[in-house]
Scaffold this active site. Structure first.
Site, mmCIF file in Angstrom:
data_model
loop_
_atom_site.group_PDB
_atom_site.id
_atom_site.type_symbol
_atom_site.label_atom_id
_atom_site.label_comp_id
_atom_site.label_asym_id
_atom_site.label_seq_id
_atom_site.Cartn_x
_atom_site.Cartn_y
_atom_site.Cartn_z
ATOM 1 N N GLY A 1 0.824 -1.209 0.000
ATOM 2 C CA GLY A 1 0.000 0.000 0.000
ATOM 3 C C GLY A 1 0.856 1.256 0.000
ATOM 4 N N GLY B 1 -0.518 4.341 0.281
ATOM 5 C CA GLY B 1 -1.398 5.404 0.762
ATOM 6 C C GLY B 1 -0.669 6.203 1.836
ATOM 7 N N PHE B 2 -1.455 6.835 2.719
ATOM 8 C CA PHE B 2 -0.841 7.680 3.742
ATOM 9 C C PHE B 2 0.117 6.892 4.630
ATOM 10 C CE2 PHE B 2 -4.542 10.369 2.813
ATOM 11 C CZ PHE B 2 -3.891 11.577 2.656
ATOM 12 N N GLY B 3 -0.297 5.688 5.051
ATOM 13 C CA GLY B 3 0.542 4.892 5.952
ATOM 14 C C GLY B 3 1.783 4.377 5.235
ATOM 15 N N VAL C 1 -1.880 -7.127 -4.662
ATOM 16 C CA VAL C 1 -1.495 -8.162 -3.691
ATOM 17 C C VAL C 1 -2.710 -9.053 -3.471
ATOM 18 C CG1 VAL C 1 -0.812 -8.600 -1.303
ATOM 19 C CG2 VAL C 1 0.269 -6.757 -2.600
ATOM 20 N N GLU D 1 -19.431 16.817 3.103
ATOM 21 C CA GLU D 1 -18.585 17.625 2.220
ATOM 22 C C GLU D 1 -19.094 17.563 0.780
ATOM 23 O OE1 GLU D 1 -14.508 16.327 3.100
ATOM 24 O OE2 GLU D 1 -14.363 18.052 4.450
ATOM 25 N N ASP E 1 -5.874 2.454 8.219
ATOM 26 C CA ASP E 1 -7.278 2.031 8.276
ATOM 27 C C ASP E 1 -7.431 0.545 8.588
ATOM 28 O OD1 ASP E 1 -7.970 4.585 7.633
ATOM 29 O OD2 ASP E 1 -8.825 4.141 5.657
ATOM 30 N N ALA F 1 -6.324 10.018 8.174
ATOM 31 C CA ALA F 1 -4.993 10.146 7.586
ATOM 32 C C ALA F 1 -3.891 10.358 8.641
ATOM 33 C CB ALA F 1 -4.993 11.274 6.561
HETATM 34 C C1 FAD Z 1 -13.575 10.514 0.432
HETATM 35 C C2 FAD Z 1 -12.674 10.419 1.634
HETATM 36 C C3 FAD Z 1 -12.398 11.545 2.390
HETATM 37 C C4 FAD Z 1 -11.562 11.477 3.493
HETATM 38 N N1 FAD Z 1 -11.318 12.620 4.194
HETATM 39 C C5 FAD Z 1 -10.456 12.572 5.228
HETATM 40 C C6 FAD Z 1 -10.117 13.778 5.934
HETATM 41 O O1 FAD Z 1 -10.619 14.876 5.612
HETATM 42 N N2 FAD Z 1 -9.218 13.702 6.953
HETATM 43 C C7 FAD Z 1 -8.648 12.504 7.314
HETATM 44 O O2 FAD Z 1 -7.839 12.497 8.233
HETATM 45 N N3 FAD Z 1 -8.961 11.365 6.688
HETATM 46 C C8 FAD Z 1 -9.838 11.367 5.645
HETATM 47 N N4 FAD Z 1 -10.140 10.206 4.989
HETATM 48 C C9 FAD Z 1 -9.582 8.932 5.478
HETATM 49 C C10 FAD Z 1 -8.142 8.747 5.044
HETATM 50 O O3 FAD Z 1 -8.035 8.974 3.667
HETATM 51 C C11 FAD Z 1 -7.696 7.350 5.435
HETATM 52 O O4 FAD Z 1 -7.827 7.202 6.822
HETATM 53 C C12 FAD Z 1 -6.252 7.095 5.026
HETATM 54 O O5 FAD Z 1 -6.129 7.174 3.618
HETATM 55 C C13 FAD Z 1 -5.774 5.747 5.520
HETATM 56 O O6 FAD Z 1 -4.454 5.533 5.102
HETATM 57 P P1 FAD Z 1 -3.957 4.050 4.779
HETATM 58 O O7 FAD Z 1 -2.519 4.169 4.463
HETATM 59 O O8 FAD Z 1 -4.409 3.123 5.838
HETATM 60 O O9 FAD Z 1 -4.784 3.641 3.466
HETATM 61 P P2 FAD Z 1 -4.899 4.367 2.060
HETATM 62 O O10 FAD Z 1 -4.416 5.749 2.111
HETATM 63 O O11 FAD Z 1 -6.293 4.119 1.607
HETATM 64 O O12 FAD Z 1 -3.902 3.539 1.131
HETATM 65 C C14 FAD Z 1 -4.091 2.193 0.835
HETATM 66 C C15 FAD Z 1 -3.287 1.857 -0.406
HETATM 67 O O13 FAD Z 1 -3.255 0.456 -0.563
HETATM 68 C C16 FAD Z 1 -3.471 0.103 -1.919
HETATM 69 N N5 FAD Z 1 -4.044 -1.236 -1.947
HETATM 70 C C17 FAD Z 1 -5.175 -1.648 -1.330
HETATM 71 N N6 FAD Z 1 -5.365 -2.954 -1.512
HETATM 72 C C18 FAD Z 1 -4.323 -3.387 -2.268
HETATM 73 C C19 FAD Z 1 -3.961 -4.653 -2.812
HETATM 74 N N7 FAD Z 1 -4.691 -5.737 -2.574
HETATM 75 N N8 FAD Z 1 -2.866 -4.722 -3.564
HETATM 76 C C20 FAD Z 1 -2.108 -3.630 -3.802
HETATM 77 N N9 FAD Z 1 -2.385 -2.415 -3.308
HETATM 78 C C21 FAD Z 1 -3.490 -2.293 -2.547
HETATM 79 C C22 FAD Z 1 -4.404 1.187 -2.428
HETATM 80 O O14 FAD Z 1 -4.300 1.329 -3.835
HETATM 81 C C23 FAD Z 1 -3.899 2.422 -1.676
HETATM 82 O O15 FAD Z 1 -2.922 3.130 -2.401
HETATM 83 C C24 FAD Z 1 -10.988 10.236 3.873
HETATM 84 C C25 FAD Z 1 -11.256 9.091 3.122
HETATM 85 C C26 FAD Z 1 -12.091 9.181 2.003
HETATM 86 C C27 FAD Z 1 -12.367 7.938 1.194
#
Ligand code: FAD
Length: 427
Positions: free
Chosen positions: A10, A12-14, A78, A169, A299, A314
């Site tokens: 992943g 994403g943010f993490g 994955v 929003e 998440d 995030a």
């Molecule tokens: C519309 C929306 C608005 C939001 N607004 C806010 C806000 O204003 N403030 C705030 O703090 N939080 C907000 N959030 C929540 C925040 O975005 C999440 O808490 C944050 O992104 C979690 O980070 P993460 O690294 O756990 O997952 P993510 O950032 O979701 O990253 C997960 C990554 O894993 C990848 N992935 C997933 N499954 C697989 C797989 N099987 N194989 C390969 N890659 C994979 C995805 O492509 C992605 O890039 C919002 C979320 C959404 C959907």
């Protein structure tokens, strides 16, 4: 001696924060993501409402990590994680790890309702936002040609299921789009039938916020013409619209589902029993019980910190990413992982132009000051300088000219694959 390999699932943010914090670590780092971009999800609703372009909130992972010599990137799905063999199975084969950080985030949760999954649009990924933008604009094109009153009303009715931050929003953004911008594009269309209806099972919007802030947000939304229906849920969806749990039918061509998310199904590879919303219960160090070499963050991770379960936000994912990297560095040097402590960065949500609610511990703000704070914080978190500049320019343009420049209808498929009931938790 071969160097240790850290695999991060992943970007994403993490995942990105973990990868960056492993810069200089004595290990090879491999980031695997199904997309080639990192997505700034908090501004997705602005892409879905024509204000921002995808390239302003999504950045190639390779670009973000290109100065990091110990880091490589794979664009792959994955499929499975083999804890015994220490392997991540991707579409392109198996990747062996010494340390694993799982940060695959969450997906839209339809609670097992296939009809809802098939007839509603989510707002979780970039394709979702583009599909939604296209569908919303397309409804107006159809309505402009439609000669039948009831069908025109259906085309111009927009239902949002869920009044959490995303629903609120997006409702605020749609009301702005419909009241200030589209009337200029469709001068001959009667806008009086246009309706934005938010359906919420609880008794108020923004359940995670203080009731006073939620009440303010409700007043602003209603003043802007958004209809709020509380204590009701969407029980069924089809081509015509939705039916609520009390039997009320609402004819609507567009139904947006923001009523639930669920942690990535990869969690089921890590534990026999996932916790609430499919999250994986981790130790206070973020490690998977029984596997010191595996950490789950963001998440996907279920963790109690001082009496409350950490929310899917995030800042939680970012801080956990940095902490997980520190744990790996400690373990590489023969040390132990340490306990994670969350520093609360507060929560905030916009309610359209000039109004946001902000909650930072005991400090609560709303209105214009809250909105400025929301702008500032979101701008600060956007990951590249170029995007900060372009986003700021777009916001200023929109503020002065009431213009959302990206009003394009393009063909894309939504990110949400219609799931089988067994893939989702039931309520
Ligand atoms: C519309 C929306 C608005 C939001 N607004 C806010 C806000 O204003 N403030 C705030 O703090 N939080 C907000 N959030 C929540 C925040 O975005 C999440 O808490 C944050 O992104 C979690 O980070 P993460 O690294 O756990 O997952 P993510 O950032 O979701 O990253 C997960 C990554 O894993 C990848 N992935 C997933 N499954 C697989 C797989 N099987 N194989 C390969 N890659 C994979 C995805 O492509 C992605 O890039 C919002 C979320 C959404 C959907």
């Amino acid at each position: 001696v071969t160097r240790s390999r850290v695999v991060i699932v992943g970007a994403g943010f993490g995942g990105i924060s973990a990868a960056r914090a492993l810069r200089g670590a004595d290990a090879d780092v491999l980031v695997v993501d199904r997309h080639n971009y990192h997505l700034f999800q908090p501004l997705l609703y602005q892409v879905a409402s024509g204000l921002l372009d995808p390239s302003e909130i999504a950045h190639p992972v390779r670009t973000l990590l290109r100065h990091q010599r110990n880091c490589d990137v794979h664009m792959n799905e994955v499929r499975a994680i083999d804890l015994e063999r220490r392997q991540v199975q991707t579409d392109a084969g198996a990747l062996t790890y010494d340390h694993l950080i799982v940060a695959a985030g969450a997906a839209t949760n339809h609670f097992g309702h296939e009809d809802i999954a098939a007839h509603t649009l989510g707002l979780k990924g970039l394709n979702d936002a583009l599909t939604l933008r296209g569908d919303v604009l397309e409804r107006f094109e159809r309505a402009a040609e439609c000669t039948e009153d009831s069908e025109r009303r259906r085309l111009l009715t927009f239902v949002i299921a869920g009044a959490g931050p995303t629903g609120v929003e997006y409702a605020g953004a749609l009301s702005e789009l419909f009241s200030h911008l589209l009337p200029k594009d469709f001068p001959r269309l009667d806008f009086r039938p246009v309706r934005v209806i938010v359906i919420e099972g609880r008794t108020r919007v923004l359940d995670a916020f203080h009731p006073r802030l939620a009440a303010k947000a409700q007043t602003v939304l209603r003043r802007r013409g958004v209809e709020l229906v509380f204590g009701r849920t969407v029980a069924h969806a089809d081509k015509r619209g939705v039916t609520l749990d009390d039997g009320t039918a609402i004819e609507a061509a567009t139904v947006i589902w923001t009523a639930g998310v669920r942690a990535s199904a990869l969690g089921e590879q890590l534990t026999a029993q996932v916790a609430r919303l499919g999250r994986v219960a981790v130790r206070p160090t973020l490690q998977l019980p029984g596997h010191d070499e595996v950490q789950v963050i963001g998440d996907m991770a279920e963790l109690d910190d001082r009496g409350t379960t950490l929310p899917m936000l995030a800042p939680v994912a970012i801080q956990q990413g940095t902490h997980a990297a520190r744990n790996v560095i400690a373990q590489l040097g023969g040390g132990q992982a340490t306990r994670f402590r969350y520093r609360d960065k507060g929560t905030m949500a916009t309610v359209g132009r000039n109004h946001a609610v902000v909650q930072l511990g005991p400090i609560r703000m709303d209105g214009f000051i809250g909105w400025l704070m929301w702008l500032f914080v979101h701008l600060a978190y956007i990951i590249t300088f170029r995007s900060k500049a372009v986003v700021l320019l777009n916001w200023a343009w929109n503020y002065i000219f009431y213009d959302r420049p990206v009003r394009l209808i393009t063909e894309v498929s939504p990110d949400t694959i219609v799931p089988t009931p067994s893939e989702e938790t039931t309520r």
